[in-house]
Design a protein around this motif. Structure first.
Motif: not given
Length: 151
Positions: A49-53, A56-62
């Motif tokens: 789970f590196r890079g864009e995925a 995106a997951a961090a952005r969604r969680a935030g």
């Protein structure tokens, strides 16, 4: 996991009593009684789970966290920002208050992103698609020009 009752699930693991450490995932898979004996751990591949995925997951969680703020908390942050800005423009803001102002601004930015970030992401994806299409069309035009020169 094993079910101890119809409503309660517990994690089934054996902690190493002497060191207080939990067993590794590999040892649990290899020695776990709940696993099928034909299961091979060498075939097990874990996703990266590196890079864009990851981003995106961090952005969604935030965004999920920021969207959980109540209207009263949002209003309190807006009021605090205004009071701190008044201090700043009056010229008597302390270092502590300046740091707090940066934090409040950051918090309000996260809330704004939670409200409108999805639309901005969709717009960004559309723009990226049009940029790819434009590059593909330029490449096609270069190929056609190259074929015309060879005739």
């Amino acid at each position: 996991m094993r079910s101890t009752s119809a409503t309660k699930l517990t994690l089934d693991y054996a902690a190493n009593e002497s060191s207080g450490e939990l067993p590794s995932a590999t040892s649990m898979v290899e020695g776990g009684s709940a696993m099928d004996s034909s299961f091979q751990t060498s075939n097990l591949e874990f996703p990266s789970f590196r890079g864009e995925a990851y981003a995106a997951a961090a952005r969604r969680a935030g965004r999920i966290n920021a969207s959980a703020i109540s209207d009263q908390e949002h209003e309190a942050l807006l009021l605090e920002r205004q009071l701190l800005l008044d201090k700043k423009f009056a010229g008597n803001i302390s270092r502590k208050d300046a740091n707090r102002l940066e934090y409040v601004r950051w918090s309000l930015d996260r809330i704004e992103d939670a409200k409108h970030g999805w639309a901005a992401d969709a717009l960004e994806d559309s723009i990226a698609g049009y940029e790819r299409l434009s590059e593909d069309m330029r490449s096609l035009a270069r190929q056609i020009e190259g074929l015309q020169k060879h005739k």
